[in-house]
Design an enzyme around this catalytic site. Structure first.
Site, mmCIF file in Angstrom:
data_model
loop_
_atom_site.group_PDB
_atom_site.id
_atom_site.type_symbol
_atom_site.label_atom_id
_atom_site.label_comp_id
_atom_site.label_asym_id
_atom_site.label_seq_id
_atom_site.Cartn_x
_atom_site.Cartn_y
_atom_site.Cartn_z
ATOM 1 N N CYS A 161 -1.309 0.765 7.280
ATOM 2 C CA CYS A 161 -2.739 0.428 7.398
ATOM 3 C C CYS A 161 -3.076 -0.822 6.598
ATOM 4 C CB CYS A 161 -3.629 1.586 6.934
ATOM 5 S SG CYS A 161 -3.531 3.061 7.946
ATOM 6 N N ARG A 162 -3.297 -0.636 5.288
ATOM 7 C CA ARG A 162 -3.804 -1.733 4.465
ATOM 8 C C ARG A 162 -2.820 -2.885 4.329
ATOM 9 N NH1 ARG A 162 -5.232 1.786 -0.634
ATOM 10 N NH2 ARG A 162 -3.369 2.840 0.153
ATOM 11 N N SER A 163 -1.571 -2.595 4.001
ATOM 12 C CA SER A 163 -0.646 -3.717 3.783
ATOM 13 C C SER A 163 -0.315 -4.472 5.066
ATOM 14 C CB SER A 163 0.606 -3.278 3.018
ATOM 15 O OG SER A 163 1.275 -2.219 3.628
ATOM 16 N N ASP A 214 -8.129 3.352 1.282
ATOM 17 C CA ASP A 214 -7.199 3.734 2.343
ATOM 18 C C ASP A 214 -7.999 4.290 3.517
ATOM 19 O OD1 ASP A 214 -5.165 4.626 3.964
ATOM 20 O OD2 ASP A 214 -4.101 5.679 2.371
ATOM 21 N N CYS A 254 0.866 -1.179 0.000
ATOM 22 C CA CYS A 254 0.000 0.000 0.000
ATOM 23 C C CYS A 254 0.902 1.228 0.000
ATOM 24 C CB CYS A 254 -0.980 -0.015 1.175
ATOM 25 S SG CYS A 254 -0.251 0.289 2.801
#
Length: 163
Positions: free
Chosen positions: A12-14, A125, A7
Site C-alpha cells: 500500500c503505502r510504500s 496504513d 512500510c
C-alpha cells in the site's frame, strides 16, 4: 542517490511512495541519478505480490502507474545499498533500524518529519480502510515526495547531497 520507501507489507503505502517519488523525480529531471525502490518490514507476507488494487487505483487516479511493482521484504543489505530509507511510521522505523547493520541505523528516518511535513509523523496504513483512506495516505505521500525532490534538487542546503 538511492532511496528506499518502507512500510509494513509493501503493498500500500510504500508502493505508492515509490510511484510518487519516481513521478516527481522524473518531472524534476533527476531520474538519471536518483533511484527509488520500496520494501516492507514484514514483506514476507506479500513477497512477489502486486500492490493492493486500491493502491494501484489511487495512484492511477493521480497519473502514476504502480501496477508493475512487486512486494519484497526489507533486508539488512538494503542499508548498505540505499542512502536513505524513508519509513511510513514509527513501528516500521523501529523494525527497520533493528535490522540495520552496525552504524547504519541512521539511514532510516520517518519520511514525513524528515520531509518537513507538518501535522503528522505517520502515513496512516489504509489497508483496512476504504478509498478515502488511500486518498488521505496519497496526499501525505505525494506532499513528502514533492519536498524530497526539492531537497534533492537544492544541493547546497539539502542536508543530503554535499555541495
Amino acid at each position: 542517490m538511492k532511496l528506499l520507501v518502507v512500510c509494513l507489507g509493501n503493498i500500500c503505502r510504500s508502493p505508492m511512495g515509490e510511484g510518487a517519488l519516481r513521478a516527481r523525480i522524473g518531472e524534476a529531471g533527476l531520474d538519471s541519478w536518483v533511484q527509488v525502490d520500496s520494501a516492507g518490514t514484514s514483506g514476507h507476507w506479500h513477497a512477489g505480490r502486486s500492490p493492493d488494487p486500491r493502491a494501484v487505483a489511487c495512484a492511477r487516479g493521480h497519473g502514476v502507474d504502480i501496477s508493475g511493482q512487486r512486494a519484497r521484504q526489507l533486508l539488512a543489505a538494503d542499508f548498505e545499498e540505499y542512502d536513505l530509507i524513508l519509513c511510513a511510521d514509527g513501528d516500521n522505523l523501529r523494525d527497520a533500524q533493528a535490522l540495520a547493520p552496525a552504524g547504519l541505523a541512521a539511514r532510516a528516518v520517518l519520511w514525513l518529519p524528515w520531509a518537513g511535513i507538518n501535522g503528522s509523523d505517520v502515513i496512516p496504513d489504509p489497508y483496512y480502510g476504504d478509498m478515502k483512506d488511500f486518498e488521505h495516505s496519497w496526499a501525505l505521500i505525494d506532499a513528502a515526495a514533492q519536498v524530497t525532490v526539492r531537497r534533492l534538487s537544492r544541493r547546497e542546503d539539502s542536508g543530503i547531497i554535499p555541495a
